[in-house]
Design an enzyme around this catalytic site. Structure first.
Site, PDB file in Angstrom:
ATOM      1  N   GLU A  79       0.850  -1.190   0.000  1.00 28.17           N
ATOM      2  CA  GLU A  79       0.000   0.000   0.000  1.00 28.17           C
ATOM      3  C   GLU A  79       0.883   1.237   0.000  1.00 28.17           C
ATOM      4  OE1 GLU A  79      -2.037   0.838   3.823  1.00 28.17           O
ATOM      5  OE2 GLU A  79      -1.384  -1.170   4.395  1.00 28.17           O
ATOM      6  N   CYS A 111      -3.358  -3.690   4.354  1.00 29.10           N
ATOM      7  CA  CYS A 111      -2.418  -4.697   4.862  1.00 29.10           C
ATOM      8  C   CYS A 111      -2.790  -6.116   4.431  1.00 29.10           C
ATOM      9  CB  CYS A 111      -2.326  -4.605   6.380  1.00 29.10           C
ATOM     10  SG  CYS A 111      -1.855  -2.967   6.935  1.00 29.10           S
ATOM     11  N   HIS A 233      -2.083 -10.473  11.827  1.00 30.43           N
ATOM     12  CA  HIS A 233      -1.588  -9.194  11.310  1.00 30.43           C
ATOM     13  C   HIS A 233      -1.328  -8.318  12.540  1.00 30.43           C
ATOM     14  CE1 HIS A 233      -1.268  -5.381   9.480  1.00 30.43           C
ATOM     15  NE2 HIS A 233      -2.461  -4.953   9.844  1.00 30.43           N
TER      16      HIS A 233
HETATM   17  N1  COA Z   1       1.197   1.994  31.180  1.00 31.10           N
HETATM   18  C1  COA Z   1       0.659   0.937  30.542  1.00 31.10           C
HETATM   19  N2  COA Z   1      -0.318   1.039  29.603  1.00 31.10           N
HETATM   20  C2  COA Z   1      -0.740   2.281  29.288  1.00 31.10           C
HETATM   21  C3  COA Z   1      -0.208   3.432  29.903  1.00 31.10           C
HETATM   22  C4  COA Z   1       0.798   3.254  30.893  1.00 31.10           C
HETATM   23  N3  COA Z   1       1.350   4.288  31.504  1.00 31.10           N
HETATM   24  N4  COA Z   1      -0.835   4.521  29.387  1.00 31.10           N
HETATM   25  C5  COA Z   1      -1.728   4.061  28.466  1.00 31.10           C
HETATM   26  N5  COA Z   1      -1.678   2.705  28.414  1.00 31.10           N
HETATM   27  C6  COA Z   1      -2.440   1.816  27.543  1.00 31.10           C
HETATM   28  C7  COA Z   1      -3.897   2.186  27.398  1.00 31.10           C
HETATM   29  O1  COA Z   1      -4.660   1.738  28.479  1.00 31.10           O
HETATM   30  C8  COA Z   1      -4.236   1.484  26.097  1.00 31.10           C
HETATM   31  O2  COA Z   1      -4.414   0.115  26.334  1.00 31.10           O
HETATM   32  P1  COA Z   1      -5.791  -0.594  25.893  1.00 31.10           P
HETATM   33  O3  COA Z   1      -5.881  -0.385  24.401  1.00 31.10           O
HETATM   34  O4  COA Z   1      -5.590  -2.014  26.272  1.00 31.10           O
HETATM   35  O5  COA Z   1      -6.877   0.100  26.617  1.00 31.10           O
HETATM   36  C9  COA Z   1      -2.945   1.617  25.285  1.00 31.10           C
HETATM   37  O6  COA Z   1      -1.917   1.917  26.231  1.00 31.10           O
HETATM   38  C10 COA Z   1      -2.980   2.705  24.236  1.00 31.10           C
HETATM   39  O7  COA Z   1      -3.435   3.866  24.838  1.00 31.10           O
HETATM   40  P2  COA Z   1      -4.414   4.862  24.076  1.00 31.10           P
HETATM   41  O8  COA Z   1      -4.738   5.985  24.967  1.00 31.10           O
HETATM   42  O9  COA Z   1      -5.547   4.083  23.495  1.00 31.10           O
HETATM   43  O10 COA Z   1      -3.433   5.319  22.916  1.00 31.10           O
HETATM   44  P3  COA Z   1      -3.639   6.394  21.806  1.00 31.10           P
HETATM   45  O11 COA Z   1      -4.993   6.982  21.804  1.00 31.10           O
HETATM   46  O12 COA Z   1      -2.488   7.309  21.912  1.00 31.10           O
HETATM   47  O13 COA Z   1      -3.484   5.563  20.423  1.00 31.10           O
HETATM   48  C11 COA Z   1      -3.437   3.793  18.865  1.00 31.10           C
HETATM   49  C12 COA Z   1      -3.108   4.217  20.293  1.00 31.10           C
HETATM   50  C13 COA Z   1      -2.986   2.353  18.665  1.00 31.10           C
HETATM   51  C14 COA Z   1      -4.935   3.890  18.598  1.00 31.10           C
HETATM   52  C15 COA Z   1      -2.658   4.724  17.867  1.00 31.10           C
HETATM   53  O14 COA Z   1      -1.292   4.512  18.053  1.00 31.10           O
HETATM   54  C16 COA Z   1      -2.998   4.453  16.415  1.00 31.10           C
HETATM   55  O15 COA Z   1      -3.992   4.926  15.901  1.00 31.10           O
HETATM   56  N6  COA Z   1      -2.141   3.675  15.699  1.00 31.10           N
HETATM   57  C17 COA Z   1      -2.426   3.249  14.344  1.00 31.10           C
HETATM   58  C18 COA Z   1      -3.193   1.947  14.378  1.00 31.10           C
HETATM   59  C19 COA Z   1      -3.525   1.496  12.981  1.00 31.10           C
HETATM   60  O16 COA Z   1      -2.832   1.777  12.051  1.00 31.10           O
HETATM   61  N7  COA Z   1      -4.610   0.775  12.776  1.00 31.10           N
HETATM   62  C20 COA Z   1      -4.982   0.345  11.452  1.00 31.10           C
HETATM   63  C21 COA Z   1      -4.129  -0.751  10.978  1.00 31.10           C
HETATM   64  S1  COA Z   1      -4.918  -2.296  11.066  1.00 31.10           S
END
Ligand code: COA
Length: 395
Positions: A79, A111, A233
């Site tokens: 992609e 993907c 994945h």
């Molecule tokens: N210690 C441990 N864990 C922690 C933490 C800490 N201090 N602070 C946050 N976390 C955890 C959260 O609880 C969460 O876990 P959960 O999902 O099990 O609830 C995780 O870390 C991520 O935190 P979150 O606040 O949801 O992160 P974010 O809003 O910054 O974004 C993603 C995370 C993954 C959504 C973001 O990185 C993203 O969009 N990535 C792209 C994903 C993608 O491409 N998807 C499509 C492809 S298939």
């Protein structure tokens, strides 16, 4: 006769960043990245590598001259293609000296592309058992500096040779698939970075896994007890953990499958997101690192491409499978990488070839890879074969 994966080669950049350094720079608790996202290190791709060179370098690690003469189809899943019209497969075919009596084309569905390629290759070899098909999965995952998705970047390529009587994984030929128009992740033509609703995407991914797993069970009569491992994945390893938890928790297979899942995440956790190659890096990680997987064991594979397409299929570990021959070249490649500071990573990230036109010449002397991107001249991408040999070739 069985048909499946006879060889797998992996390639990524020699540069990486540590997620603790990234967390510190972004003023985030490192445990969010290490535990909450499940990533430790992330590959950083220099401007002298793109989807074509990553794939060519991955394929170079597995192909013999006999393979190059025998291959009659080159399928490139990506992609992050390098042209809106021309297939990246044609460049790789030329760079590697693969037979010109081959079909060479590109497949795109986020993907999922490489999985479509594997299924097409499987059908082709079943009809033409003497054929060898090269399936390439190559991408660079970019979300942008200082974005929530930054921690889920990465890049690299997996090259797989699909043949009759394979030496790694014999596919069962049974699979379940589901697609639906969903806006969870996409990349408009004018952007190098993805547009993503990451939380929504995770929910859809889990839903598609549950749905295709159920369809697969209905079709085959198999249950979790028939599987030694499940590979996913993995845009980031926590995403796969959430999906496997949703299906195995509370079952008699939970301990075994979760233990194998850990092996399947080891390489992904230190490379990052490969987009379409992520499932196949995870398979490679499982096969290379699991201490108990043996010939005859069944492995389930869940492929997901945002937008969205899901597929669950399976295969069994081949009878001549040689774990060390698979593992050593990957470990050596990963061990030989250089760590970048966050400012150096940001500079490298911003140096990627712009979408706008104009001639560019890159200094390729620092890039030790065999195949490099020299730049762009008169709207033509310029690739070089430096002649450097890929050490520690895979089996
Ligand atoms: N210690 C441990 N864990 C922690 C933490 C800490 N201090 N602070 C946050 N976390 C955890 C959260 O609880 C969460 O876990 P959960 O999902 O099990 O609830 C995780 O870390 C991520 O935190 P979150 O606040 O949801 O992160 P974010 O809003 O910054 O974004 C993603 C995370 C993954 C959504 C973001 O990185 C993203 O969009 N990535 C792209 C994903 C993608 O491409 N998807 C499509 C492809 S298939």
């Amino acid at each position: 006769m069985t048909v499946g994966i006879d060889k797998i080669g992996f390639f990524t950049s020699p540069y990486y960043i540590d997620m603790v350094d990234l967390a510190t720079a972004r003023n985030v608790d490192p445990n969010k990245y290490l535990i909450g996202i499940g990533q430790k290190l992330q590959a950083v791709i220099p401007e002298t590598q793109d989807a074509v060179t990553l794939a060519a370098n991955a394929a170079d690690r597995i192909l013999t001259s006999a393979d190059k003469a025998d291959i009659d189809m080159v399928i490139f899943g990506t992609e992050t293609g390098v042209d809106n019209s021309k297939a990246a497969a044609i460049y790789v075919q030329d760079l590697l000296g693969i037979s010109k009596r081959a079909r060479a084309f590109e497949i795109k569905q986020a993907c999922y592309g490489a999985t479509a390629g594997i299924q097409m290759a499987y059908d082709h070899v079943l009809l033409h058992p003497e054929s060898k098909v090269l399936v390439l999965a190559s991408d660079i995952a970019r979300y942008g500096l200082n974005t929530p998705g930054e921690v889920t970047q990465g890049g690299g390529a997996v090259a797989m040779l699909i043949t009759a009587n394979p030496r790694i994984l014999a596919l069962d030929g049974q699979s379940a698939f589901y697609s639906e128009n969903i806006m969870d992740f996409w990349r408009p033509l004018y952007r190098k970075e993805a547009v993503v609703d990451g939380h929504y995407s995770t929910d859809v991914y889990i839903e598609f896994f549950k749905r295709t797993w159920k369809q697969y069970q209905d079709k085959t009569g198999r249950s979790l007890a028939d599987f030694s491992a499940l590979a996913f994945h993995l845009p980031f390893t926590k995403m796969g953990l959430k999906a496997i938890d949703a299906v195995v928790q509370g079952t008699a297979s939970a301990t075994k499958l979760l233990r194998q899942f850990d092996f399947s995440t080891q390489y992904n956790a230190v490379v990052g997101n490969l987009y379409t190659g992520s499932l196949y890096l995870s398979l490679l990680s499982l096969l290379s690192n699991s201490d108990s997987l043996k010939p005859g064991d069944r492995v389930g594979l869940f492929s997901y491409g945002s937008g969205a397409q899901g597929e669950f299929y399976s295969g069994t570990v081949a009878k001549n499978f040689d774990r060390q021959a698979l593992k050593k070249p990957v470990d050596n490649l990963l061990d030989d990488r250089h760590k970048l500071s966050i400012p150096k990573y940001e500079k490298m990230y911003q140096a990627a070839m712009p979408i706008t036109s104009g001639d560019i010449t890159y200094d390729v002397t620092a890039d030790q890879s065999r195949y490099v991107l020299r730049g762009r001249a008169a709207d033509r991408l310029v690739y070089l074969d430096t002649g450097k040999s890929a050490e520690n070739k895979a089996q």
